[in-house]
Design a protein around this motif. Structure first.
Motif, PDB file in Angstrom:
ATOM      1  N   ILE A 125       0.851  -1.184   0.000  1.00  0.00           N
ATOM      2  CA  ILE A 125       0.000   0.000   0.000  1.00  0.00           C
ATOM      3  C   ILE A 125       0.886   1.234   0.000  1.00  0.00           C
ATOM      4  CG2 ILE A 125      -1.712   1.304   1.304  1.00  0.00           C
ATOM      5  CD1 ILE A 125      -2.552  -1.485   2.467  1.00  0.00           C
ATOM      6  N   LEU A 126       0.684   2.107  -0.997  1.00  0.00           N
ATOM      7  CA  LEU A 126       1.530   3.289  -1.115  1.00  0.00           C
ATOM      8  C   LEU A 126       0.785   4.523  -0.621  1.00  0.00           C
ATOM      9  CD1 LEU A 126       3.044   2.630  -4.662  1.00  0.00           C
ATOM     10  CD2 LEU A 126       3.937   1.941  -2.427  1.00  0.00           C
ATOM     11  N   LYS A 127       1.503   5.364   0.123  1.00  0.00           N
ATOM     12  CA  LYS A 127       0.882   6.597   0.612  1.00  0.00           C
ATOM     13  C   LYS A 127       1.684   7.792   0.100  1.00  0.00           C
ATOM     14  CE  LYS A 127      -1.512   4.840   4.580  1.00  0.00           C
ATOM     15  NZ  LYS A 127      -1.005   4.213   5.802  1.00  0.00           N
ATOM     16  N   PRO A 128       1.020   8.947  -0.076  1.00  0.00           N
ATOM     17  CA  PRO A 128       1.744  10.139  -0.536  1.00  0.00           C
ATOM     18  C   PRO A 128       2.834  10.495   0.468  1.00  0.00           C
ATOM     19  CG  PRO A 128      -0.623  10.521  -0.526  1.00  0.00           C
ATOM     20  CD  PRO A 128      -0.401   9.197   0.138  1.00  0.00           C
ATOM     21  N   ARG A 129       3.935  11.032  -0.038  1.00  0.00           N
ATOM     22  CA  ARG A 129       5.028  11.449   0.843  1.00  0.00           C
ATOM     23  C   ARG A 129       5.536  12.816   0.395  1.00  0.00           C
ATOM     24  NH1 ARG A 129       9.718  11.462  -1.783  1.00  0.00           N
ATOM     25  NH2 ARG A 129      10.016  10.082  -3.578  1.00  0.00           N
ATOM     26  N   PRO A 130       6.200  13.553   1.292  1.00  0.00           N
ATOM     27  CA  PRO A 130       6.733  14.860   0.911  1.00  0.00           C
ATOM     28  C   PRO A 130       7.884  14.711  -0.081  1.00  0.00           C
ATOM     29  CG  PRO A 130       6.840  14.509   3.306  1.00  0.00           C
ATOM     30  CD  PRO A 130       6.451  13.220   2.690  1.00  0.00           C
ATOM     31  N   PRO A 131       8.121  15.751  -0.896  1.00  0.00           N
ATOM     32  CA  PRO A 131       9.270  15.715  -1.789  1.00  0.00           C
ATOM     33  C   PRO A 131      10.555  16.016  -1.022  1.00  0.00           C
ATOM     34  CG  PRO A 131       8.144  17.815  -1.996  1.00  0.00           C
ATOM     35  CD  PRO A 131       7.330  16.981  -1.038  1.00  0.00           C
ATOM     36  N   GLY A 188      -0.789  21.723   5.620  1.00  0.00           N
ATOM     37  CA  GLY A 188      -0.515  20.385   6.131  1.00  0.00           C
ATOM     38  C   GLY A 188       0.533  19.657   5.307  1.00  0.00           C
ATOM     39  N   ALA A 189       0.759  20.169   4.099  1.00  0.00           N
ATOM     40  CA  ALA A 189       1.795  19.560   3.262  1.00  0.00           C
ATOM     41  C   ALA A 189       3.170  19.935   3.810  1.00  0.00           C
ATOM     42  CB  ALA A 189       1.666  20.056   1.833  1.00  0.00           C
ATOM     43  N   SER A 190       4.176  19.165   3.472  1.00  0.00           N
ATOM     44  CA  SER A 190       5.512  19.549   3.896  1.00  0.00           C
ATOM     45  C   SER A 190       6.547  19.235   2.821  1.00  0.00           C
ATOM     46  CB  SER A 190       5.876  18.892   5.223  1.00  0.00           C
ATOM     47  OG  SER A 190       5.695  17.511   5.153  1.00  0.00           O
ATOM     48  N   ILE A 191       7.686  19.895   2.954  1.00  0.00           N
ATOM     49  CA  ILE A 191       8.784  19.719   2.009  1.00  0.00           C
ATOM     50  C   ILE A 191      10.047  19.440   2.813  1.00  0.00           C
ATOM     51  CG2 ILE A 191      10.123  20.785   0.141  1.00  0.00           C
ATOM     52  CD1 ILE A 191       7.837  22.832  -0.157  1.00  0.00           C
ATOM     53  N   THR A 192      10.794  18.431   2.398  1.00  0.00           N
ATOM     54  CA  THR A 192      12.065  18.131   3.054  1.00  0.00           C
ATOM     55  C   THR A 192      13.203  18.707   2.229  1.00  0.00           C
ATOM     56  OG1 THR A 192      11.230  16.098   4.052  1.00  0.00           O
ATOM     57  CG2 THR A 192      13.609  16.276   3.782  1.00  0.00           C
ATOM     58  N   PHE A 193      14.030  19.545   2.860  1.00  0.00           N
ATOM     59  CA  PHE A 193      15.182  20.103   2.164  1.00  0.00           C
ATOM     60  C   PHE A 193      16.467  19.458   2.669  1.00  0.00           C
ATOM     61  CE2 PHE A 193      12.052  23.446   1.611  1.00  0.00           C
ATOM     62  CZ  PHE A 193      12.280  23.847   0.296  1.00  0.00           C
ATOM     63  N   LEU A 194      17.310  19.048   1.749  1.00  0.00           N
ATOM     64  CA  LEU A 194      18.645  18.624   2.144  1.00  0.00           C
ATOM     65  C   LEU A 194      19.439  19.896   2.401  1.00  0.00           C
ATOM     66  CD1 LEU A 194      19.496  15.647  -0.218  1.00  0.00           C
ATOM     67  CD2 LEU A 194      18.438  15.656   2.035  1.00  0.00           C
ATOM     68  N   ASP A 245      14.276  14.345  -5.016  1.00  0.00           N
ATOM     69  CA  ASP A 245      13.171  14.286  -5.965  1.00  0.00           C
ATOM     70  C   ASP A 245      13.178  15.477  -6.899  1.00  0.00           C
ATOM     71  OD1 ASP A 245      11.839  11.961  -4.808  1.00  0.00           O
ATOM     72  OD2 ASP A 245      11.436  13.276  -3.106  1.00  0.00           O
ATOM     73  N   ILE A 246      13.537  16.659  -6.333  1.00  0.00           N
ATOM     74  CA  ILE A 246      13.484  17.900  -7.109  1.00  0.00           C
ATOM     75  C   ILE A 246      14.736  18.718  -6.816  1.00  0.00           C
ATOM     76  CG2 ILE A 246      12.150  20.019  -7.551  1.00  0.00           C
ATOM     77  CD1 ILE A 246       9.722  18.591  -6.227  1.00  0.00           C
ATOM     78  N   VAL A 247      15.300  19.337  -7.842  1.00  0.00           N
ATOM     79  CA  VAL A 247      16.418  20.254  -7.644  1.00  0.00           C
ATOM     80  C   VAL A 247      15.889  21.681  -7.736  1.00  0.00           C
ATOM     81  CG1 VAL A 247      18.464  21.227  -8.767  1.00  0.00           C
ATOM     82  CG2 VAL A 247      18.284  18.753  -8.434  1.00  0.00           C
ATOM     83  N   LEU A 262       3.713  21.864  -6.117  1.00  0.00           N
ATOM     84  CA  LEU A 262       3.023  21.587  -7.379  1.00  0.00           C
ATOM     85  C   LEU A 262       3.818  20.551  -8.175  1.00  0.00           C
ATOM     86  CD1 LEU A 262       0.742  22.224  -9.353  1.00  0.00           C
ATOM     87  CD2 LEU A 262       2.172  24.027 -10.313  1.00  0.00           C
ATOM     88  N   GLN A 263       5.111  20.762  -8.240  1.00  0.00           N
ATOM     89  CA  GLN A 263       5.980  19.817  -8.940  1.00  0.00           C
ATOM     90  C   GLN A 263       5.851  18.420  -8.318  1.00  0.00           C
ATOM     91  OE1 GLN A 263       7.993  20.298 -11.733  1.00  0.00           O
ATOM     92  NE2 GLN A 263       8.193  18.073 -11.573  1.00  0.00           N
ATOM     93  N   ALA A 264       5.836  18.401  -6.980  1.00  0.00           N
ATOM     94  CA  ALA A 264       5.721  17.126  -6.265  1.00  0.00           C
ATOM     95  C   ALA A 264       4.399  16.444  -6.606  1.00  0.00           C
ATOM     96  CB  ALA A 264       5.826  17.356  -4.765  1.00  0.00           C
ATOM     97  N   GLU A 265       3.343  17.250  -6.693  1.00  0.00           N
ATOM     98  CA  GLU A 265       2.026  16.709  -7.010  1.00  0.00           C
ATOM     99  C   GLU A 265       2.030  16.055  -8.385  1.00  0.00           C
ATOM    100  OE1 GLU A 265      -1.742  19.206  -7.020  1.00  0.00           O
ATOM    101  OE2 GLU A 265      -0.862  19.542  -5.018  1.00  0.00           O
ATOM    102  N   LEU A 266       2.670  16.746  -9.329  1.00  0.00           N
ATOM    103  CA  LEU A 266       2.758  16.213 -10.694  1.00  0.00           C
ATOM    104  C   LEU A 266       3.482  14.869 -10.699  1.00  0.00           C
ATOM    105  CD1 LEU A 266       3.736  19.434 -12.670  1.00  0.00           C
ATOM    106  CD2 LEU A 266       1.545  18.221 -12.711  1.00  0.00           C
ATOM    107  N   MET A 267       4.446  14.743  -9.783  1.00  0.00           N
ATOM    108  CA  MET A 267       5.251  13.521  -9.761  1.00  0.00           C
ATOM    109  C   MET A 267       4.540  12.392  -9.009  1.00  0.00           C
ATOM    110  SD  MET A 267       8.801  15.454  -8.909  1.00  0.00           S
ATOM    111  CE  MET A 267       9.936  14.092  -9.021  1.00  0.00           C
TER     112      MET A 267
END
Ligand code: GDP
Length: 473
Positions: free
Chosen positions: A63-69, A115-121, A141-143, A228-233
């Motif tokens: 079962i796959l769940k959405p995750r932050p980019p 409620g959404a979140s983004i993980t930055f390296l 996932d995204i640069v 938005l980019q994450a959503e597309l992916m």
């Protein structure tokens, strides 16, 4: 899970018999070749035959769940990568609630009001990205490509573009320094377009946002663009089951021992599990989030700090959960043996190169710049790893000559040796430098680099190389 010895033999190109022999040698029960074997046994065995069988784990049916980019910031030097990360870190809502104190863990999470979140390296620059990739860690996932509006597209901008392209990672452009009088975002757009980046405004799918890391303008737009980019992916991950994770950063804490910042790719890590991380192993004693709060579990794409490793792994190393301490030990032993072999091979190759050079006295051969380095560190594993990464900088133009490797603090004899061979000294995970040593090093004009993060070290050494020999790096 369901893999048989026969299947594994097919995947690794080895005979069933040799695999069974290895299984027996590590104390595994050897039954029929059609008996299922567990993933960690499969990995252990394949490691032994010199094949890296990753992704054995089947995600089918999970079962796959959405995750932050997970986002990496790249761009030309001085275009504002560090400033942007600083500014974003401050917008981390939760951090504000906790009094704004965040430790530097190599990654942080920005939580949006939605409620959404983004993980930055939290390691800007290309060294981090490529080092992780070199170790097979496709974490990003995204640069976010930072381009200064007053400076435009520069060599490292192009380099970042090609890194992202090679890794098949989409780019969101942040045109920075838009607060500056000389800012010309339009020119940057045109430059990027003519370099082949399909910008949104020109009918492509690469979003462009104008920002100022200094004033904070446009950061919300950037975050929106990333989401938005994450959503597309359609980023999703398996949450249940054993975790597959990557090391983002590793350091040693005096009281708590080795600490690893990890990002889970799939599954869930939990306290008490045995893990193998690169060639090291450990048992998870504690998990903390980026705000230092203890938690029992870590799910996909959220960075956590893990305590309980027996040794210090390296950024980009993969984290595998295994069933028992015995397994963990065996797997790490197997990997260590392989690393050691590779190291010996590289060293003998290097020696041959040196000999070849010494025999060659013609003036016409292009000069290979030599950078002698002395490496000191806290434990044997670390100094070897540091020496290896320094050697990886070698090229036909550059020879990083590791003249000495040792465990323990930097001493006067290290300084003497450095002076004798015009070397710089690298101290990795070393607490401090006694002031007499520092003074005598200064007097002798010897550079000493103290670091706990390998990227930072490589970046600084890179700068030194450019200083000493422009054009080689
Ligand atoms: P990096 O090398 O890409 O990490 O760049 P830095 O973040 O260190 O920034 C380089 C310089 O540009 C620093 O002096 C920053 O203060 C400055 N800078 C960064 N972002 C902005 C910005 O949005 N506006 C202005 N005016 N200066 C900025």
């Amino acid at each position: 899970e369901g893999m048989t010895v026969v299947e594994l033999a097919k995947r690794t190109g080895s005979s069933v018999r040799s695999l069974q022999e290895i299984m027996a040698s590590v104390g595994e029960k050897v039954g029929s070749e059609f008996d299922p074997i567990t993933i960690d046994v499969a990995e252990l065995v394949s490691t032994e035959v010199g094949v890296n069988v990753k992704r054995l784990h089947s995600e089918e049916g999970a079962i796959l769940k959405p995750r932050p980019p997970v986002v990496t910031v790249m761009g030309h030097v001085d275009h504002g990568k560090t400033s942007l990360l600083d500014a974003l870190r401050k917008t981390a809502v939760a951090a504000k609630e906790a009094g704004g104190i965040t430790q530097h863990l190599g990654a942080f999470v920005v939580s949006m009001p939605s409620g959404a979140s983004i993980t930055f390296l939290d390691t800007p620059g290309h060294a981090a990205f490529t080092a992780m990739r070199a170790r097979g860690a496709a974490v990003t996932d995204i640069v976010t490509l930072v381009v200064a509006a007053d400076d435009g597209v520069m060599p490292q901008t192009l380099e970042a573009m090609s890194h992202a392209k090679e890794a098949n990672v989409p780019v969101v452009v942040a045109i920075n320094k838009c607060d500056k009088p000389g800012a010309d975002p339009e020119r940057v757009r045109i430059q990027l377009g003519s370099e082949g980046l399909p910008l949104e405004d020109l009918g492509g799918d690469v979003q462009v946002v104008e920002i100022s890391a200094l004033t904070g303008t446009g950061l919300d737009k950037l975050e929106e663009a990333l989401l938005l980019q994450a959503e597309l992916m359609d980023l999703k991950a398996r949450v249940d089951g054993p975790a597959q994770a990557y090391v983002v950063e590793a350091r040693v804490d005096r009281g708590r021992g080795p600490l690893v910042t990890a990002i889970v790719k799939s599954g869930t890590l939990s306290v008490g599990q045995y893990i193998v991380v690169g060639a090291e192993w450990g048992r998870i004693r504690a998990i903390r989030d980026t705000l230092g709060r203890a938690t029992e579990l870590a799910g996909p794409a959220i960075p956590v700090e893990i305590e309980g490793m027996k040794g210090l792994p390296m950024a980009g190393d993969d984290i595998t959960v295994v069933g028992s301490e015995e397994r963990a030990r065996m797997l790490s032993q197997g990997r260590r043996k392989k690393l050691e072999q590779g190291r010996l091979e590289r060293m003998s190759q290097e020696n041959q190169e040196i000999c070849a050079e010494e025999g060659d006295d013609t003036d016409e051969a292009p000069q290979r710049v030599e950078l002698p380095v002395i490496v000191k560190g806290d434990v044997q594993g670390t100094v070897q790893a540091v020496a290896d990464s320094l050697r990886s900088l070698n090229s036909p133009q550059l020879f990083v000559n590791i003249v000495h490797v040792g465990v323990g603090p930097i001493s006067q004899s290290d300084v003497d040796m450095a002076q004798a061979c015009n070397a710089c000294i690298v101290g990795f995970n070393i607490r401090s430098l006694p002031s007499p040593i520092s003074t005598s090093a200064k007097k002798a004009n010897i550079k000493i680099f103290l670091h706990r993060v390998i990227y930072h070290l490589l970046e600084e050494i890179g700068k030194l190389i450019v200083e000493r020999a422009p054009g080689t790096a």
